[in-house]
Design a protein around this motif. Structure first.
Motif, short mmCIF file in Angstrom:
data_model
loop_
_atom_site.label_atom_id
_atom_site.label_comp_id
_atom_site.label_asym_id
_atom_site.label_seq_id
_atom_site.Cartn_x
_atom_site.Cartn_y
_atom_site.Cartn_z
N GLU A 1 11.08 58.02 10.60
CA GLU A 1 10.85 57.74 12.01
C GLU A 1 11.09 58.97 12.90
O GLU A 1 10.35 59.21 13.85
CB GLU A 1 11.73 56.58 12.47
CG GLU A 1 11.41 55.25 11.77
CD GLU A 1 12.10 54.07 12.44
OE1 GLU A 1 12.16 54.05 13.68
OE2 GLU A 1 12.61 53.20 11.71
N CYS A 53 25.40 57.68 11.81
CA CYS A 53 26.33 57.57 10.67
C CYS A 53 26.34 58.85 9.83
O CYS A 53 27.41 59.29 9.38
CB CYS A 53 25.95 56.38 9.79
SG CYS A 53 26.39 54.78 10.49
N SER A 107 8.36 54.75 19.25
CA SER A 107 9.46 53.78 19.24
C SER A 107 10.33 54.01 18.00
O SER A 107 9.85 53.97 16.86
CB SER A 107 8.89 52.36 19.23
OG SER A 107 9.94 51.41 19.16
N SER A 131 13.49 52.72 15.75
CA SER A 131 14.21 51.48 15.49
C SER A 131 15.72 51.69 15.58
O SER A 131 16.23 52.82 15.48
CB SER A 131 13.85 50.95 14.11
OG SER A 131 14.38 51.79 13.09
N ALA A 132 16.43 50.57 15.76
CA ALA A 132 17.90 50.63 15.80
C ALA A 132 18.46 51.12 14.47
O ALA A 132 19.46 51.84 14.43
CB ALA A 132 18.45 49.25 16.14
N GLN A 133 17.83 50.73 13.36
CA GLN A 133 18.29 51.17 12.05
C GLN A 133 18.23 52.69 11.91
O GLN A 133 19.14 53.31 11.35
CB GLN A 133 17.45 50.52 10.94
CG GLN A 133 17.77 49.06 10.69
CD GLN A 133 16.96 48.52 9.52
OE1 GLN A 133 15.84 48.94 9.28
NE2 GLN A 133 17.55 47.59 8.79
N TRP A 156 18.38 54.91 14.37
CA TRP A 156 19.42 55.49 15.21
C TRP A 156 20.80 55.34 14.55
O TRP A 156 21.61 56.28 14.58
CB TRP A 156 19.44 54.84 16.59
CG TRP A 156 18.42 55.41 17.53
CD1 TRP A 156 17.28 54.80 18.00
CD2 TRP A 156 18.43 56.72 18.12
NE1 TRP A 156 16.59 55.64 18.83
CE2 TRP A 156 17.26 56.82 18.94
CE3 TRP A 156 19.30 57.80 18.03
CZ2 TRP A 156 16.98 57.98 19.65
CZ3 TRP A 156 19.00 58.95 18.76
CH2 TRP A 156 17.86 59.03 19.55
N VAL A 157 21.07 54.18 13.96
CA VAL A 157 22.34 53.99 13.27
C VAL A 157 22.47 54.96 12.10
O VAL A 157 23.55 55.53 11.86
CB VAL A 157 22.46 52.52 12.76
CG1 VAL A 157 23.65 52.38 11.82
CG2 VAL A 157 22.61 51.57 13.93
N SER A 158 21.38 55.20 11.38
CA SER A 158 21.42 56.09 10.23
C SER A 158 21.73 57.52 10.64
O SER A 158 22.54 58.20 9.99
CB SER A 158 20.09 56.04 9.46
OG SER A 158 19.04 56.63 10.20
N GLY A 187 16.14 57.07 8.18
CA GLY A 187 15.90 57.75 9.44
C GLY A 187 14.78 58.77 9.47
O GLY A 187 14.06 58.88 10.47
#
Length: 298
Positions: free
Chosen positions: A29, A221, A210, A212-214, A216-218, A26
Motif C-alpha cells: 500500500e 509497529c 487510500s 488501510s488501518a492495517q 498504518w498499524v504495520s 504495509g
C-alpha cells in the motif's frame, strides 16, 4: 555470553522476524521507499521521547553526534534504502541469504580494521550458519518462478552493500561508542537517520491513495518495536558480545520468519525449512561460543 545476552539475542530475533509480517502488510500500500522511510521516522519519533526525558541521553548524543550520524547512515538510512531498491526485483529468499552475510562481513571488518580476531570455532560456526540459510531458502533460490535471473545482479549488489553498511555500523558502535548508553546510541542514530529519510517520505508518499488501518498499524509497529526498541537491544548486544557475534542474529531471523509465516500467514513449512533451521542453530551455537553445560549450571 551470559544468559541475559542469550535472552536478548532470542528476543531480538523474534522482534526483527516480525518485520517480515509488517512488510507483507504495509509495503503493497505504501510502496517500498515510503514504507522504509516511515519506518525510520516513526522509530526516530519514539527515540526522541527518550532524549527529551533523559539529560544523560542528550549529553551522550551531543558529545558523539558525528559518530552517531555515521551509525545512523550505515545502520538505518542507507541499508533500508538499498534493500528497498533491491526488493523490487530480487526475491525474498535471495535477500535473506544476502542478509545472512552480515556476520561474516562484520567479522572481516573487525579483524581487518579493528584487530578483533575471530576464533576458528567462530569462523566455522558462521560458515555453517550461512550454509543453513542457503538450505532454508533453497526453493526460492534455485527453483520456482521467482528464481533470480541475471538482470537482478545489480539489485543484489544493492542488497550486499546494505549488509556492508550493517556490518560497518556495528563495528563503529563497538569501537567508538563503547562508553555511550545503548539508548543514547539508538536515539541519536535514528533521529539523524529520520531527518535524512524525511524528504524521501514526503516525495514518495502515495498521495490520493487510500491507506488501510492495517497498513498504518504495520508501519507504526515496525518503527516502534522492530526498529527503535530492537536497536536498543542490538546496541546492547554489540557492546556486550561484540559486532560479529551480535550480527550473527541475521542467521536466526529466517527461522522465526518461517515459523511466523506458518502460524500467521498459513505459509508452508517444508523439509528444507526444517533441515536449514537445524543447521543454522548449530552454526549459531558455534559462532556464539555457547556452552550447554555452562548454561545449565547457571
Amino acid at each position: 555470553m551470559t544468559n541475559r545476552d542469550l535472552i536478548i539475542f532470542i528476543t531480538l530475533s523474534f522482534m526483527w522476524s516480525l518485520s517480515f509480517i509488517f512488510y507483507r502488510v504495509g509495503v503493497p500500500e505504501f510502496g517500498s521507499l515510503t514504507f522504509a522511510s516511515l519506518r525510520v521516522i516513526f522509530a526516530g519519533l519514539v527515540m526522541l521521547i527518550f532524549v527529551l526525558i533523559s539529560k544523560k541521553n542528550r549529553e551522550g548524543i551531543r558529545e558523539n553526534w558525528k559518530v552517531l550520524a555515521l551509525v545512523g547512515l550505515f545502520s538505518a538510512a542507507v541499508p533500508f534504502m538499498l534493500f528497498s531498491f533491491s526488493a523490487r526485483s530480487v526475491n525474498a529468499g535471495v535477500l535473506a541469504v544476502l542478509n545472512a552475510s552480515v556476520p561474516m562481513l562484520s567479522g572481516f571488518i573487525a579483524s581487518t580494521f579493528f584487530k578483533d580476531r575471530l576464533s576458528k570455532k567462530q569462523i566455522l560456526g558462521l560458515i555453517i550458519g550461512v550454509i543453513g540459510v542457503v538450505i532454508l531458502m533453497s526453493e526460492s533460490l534455485f527453483g520456482g518462478q521467482n528464481a533470480t535471473s541475471g538482470s537482478s545482479l545489480l539489485p543484489m549488489g544493492y542488497g550486499l552493500l546494505a549488509c556492508v553498511g550493517y556490518a560497518l555500523g556495528a563495528n563503529i558502535t563497538r569501537n567508538y561508542l563503547n562508553d555511550v548508553s545503548p539508548v543514547a546510541i539508538t536515539a541519536g542514530s535514528l533521529i539523524i537517520a529520520s531527518v535524512i529519510m524525511l524528504p524521501v517520505a514526503i516525495y514518495e508518499f502515495p498521495y490520493g491513495k487510500s491507506i488501510s488501518a492495517q497498513a498504518w498499524v504495520s508501519v507504526i509497529c515496525i518503527g516502534v518495536f522492530s526498529t527503535a526498541i530492537a536497536l536498543i537491544f542490538m546496541n546492547q548486544l554489540i557492546k556486550s558480545i561484540g559486532p560479529m557475534r551480535a550480527t550473527s542474529i541475521t542467521l536466526v531471523i529466517p527461522i522465526f520468519a518461517i515459523i511466523l509465516g506458518y502460524l500467521l500467514l498459513g505459509e508452508a513449512l517444508d523439509t528444507p525449512a526444517i533441515i536449514g533451521s537445524v543447521v543454522i542453530l548449530f552454526g549459531t551455537y558455534l559462532s556464539l561460543e555457547l556452552s550447554v553445560t555452562r548454561m545449565i549450571k547457571s
